[in-house]
Design a protein around this motif. Structure first.
Motif, PDB file in Angstrom:
ATOM      1  N   ASN A 131      48.644  37.197  33.283  1.00 43.98           N
ATOM      2  CA  ASN A 131      49.400  38.155  34.045  1.00 43.98           C
ATOM      3  C   ASN A 131      50.922  38.256  33.309  1.00 43.98           C
ATOM      4  N   LYS A 170      43.086  40.747  38.954  1.00 39.39           N
ATOM      5  CA  LYS A 170      43.526  39.593  38.981  1.00 39.39           C
ATOM      6  C   LYS A 170      44.463  39.258  37.626  1.00 39.39           C
ATOM      7  N   ASN A 171      44.344  39.818  36.595  1.00 43.56           N
ATOM      8  CA  ASN A 171      45.206  39.579  35.471  1.00 43.56           C
ATOM      9  C   ASN A 171      46.254  40.741  35.244  1.00 43.56           C
ATOM     10  N   PHE A 172      46.361  41.582  36.460  1.00 44.65           N
ATOM     11  CA  PHE A 172      47.767  42.653  36.514  1.00 44.65           C
ATOM     12  C   PHE A 172      48.460  42.776  37.699  1.00 44.65           C
ATOM     13  N   LEU A 173      48.385  41.542  38.431  1.00 45.98           N
ATOM     14  CA  LEU A 173      49.074  41.424  39.681  1.00 45.98           C
ATOM     15  C   LEU A 173      50.617  41.444  39.329  1.00 45.98           C
ATOM     16  N   MET A 174      50.830  40.802  38.328  1.00 45.97           N
ATOM     17  CA  MET A 174      52.366  40.653  37.962  1.00 45.97           C
ATOM     18  C   MET A 174      52.957  42.032  37.531  1.00 45.97           C
ATOM     19  N   THR A 218      44.530  32.692  34.309  1.00 44.29           N
ATOM     20  CA  THR A 218      44.897  34.097  34.673  1.00 44.29           C
ATOM     21  C   THR A 218      46.392  34.263  35.007  1.00 44.29           C
TER      22      THR A 218
END
Length: 182
Positions: free
Chosen positions: A56, A21-25, A52
């Protein structure tokens, strides 16, 4: 330039159940390199919190600019809390194979809303001189309030609402920031 959305709080809730969730961007940017390759800078403005969505954006950033203001909550507590949360995020967001942090962003500080005639700003001025990575100081100016209320960039405001010295200060702060990221 992408505008903010009043529905970001809904997105924050949706992201909570996602893996990574913290690396979707970061994944989106890696999937869209062709679309962004011509940009020298991508500036991302987030809420002053560590949710969050902000994580990101920090995960994809080379630099994070943290505004500090001359008040207890605008400086002392906010800087300490930001530094602590950033350290926790760096320590938690690691490559499981190498144990190296995935968070590479360097933190820069910007002194903001500094007044020339208040005790709190004078005390703030003495403290900020000791801060590593302080890149610029912006004084409190009414033009910033006008700009926000009119939803118009400072440089696009009617000349009657702008002071040339203020515009010079903004340009100087921006140049200091650019010099810091070279």
């Amino acid at each position: 330039m992408l505008p903010a959305s009043p529905h970001l709080d809904e997105l924050e809730g949706i992201l909570q159940s996602k893996n990574n969730k913290n690396f979707l961007m970061m994944m989106w940017l890696q999937d869209h390199l062709e679309e962004i390759k011509d940009y020298d800078y991508i500036l991302i403005d987030t809420h002053p919190e560590f949710g969050t969505l902000t994580k990101n954006m920090i995960a994809v950033s080379d630099y994070v600019v943290v505004p500090l203001e001359p008040s207890e909550y605008g400086f002392i507590q906010s800087k300490q809390q930001f530094d602590l949360r950033m350290k926790e995020f760096r320590d938690d967001a690691v490559d499981i194979r190498t144990r190296e942090s995935l968070i590479e962003a360097k933190v820069l500080y910007l002194a903001n809303r500094v007044k020339h005639n208040t005790r709190s700003s004078h005390e703030f001025g003495q403290i900020i001189d000791q801060i590593e990575n302080l890149v610029a100081i912006l004084n409190e100016r009414e033009v910033f309030n006008s700009s926000t209320m009119l939803k118009t960039p400072v440089f696009d405001l009617d000349q009657a609402k702008r002071n040339p010295k203020t515009l010079q200060q903004i340009n100087a702060a921006y140049q200091q920031l650019l010099e810091s990221v070279k």
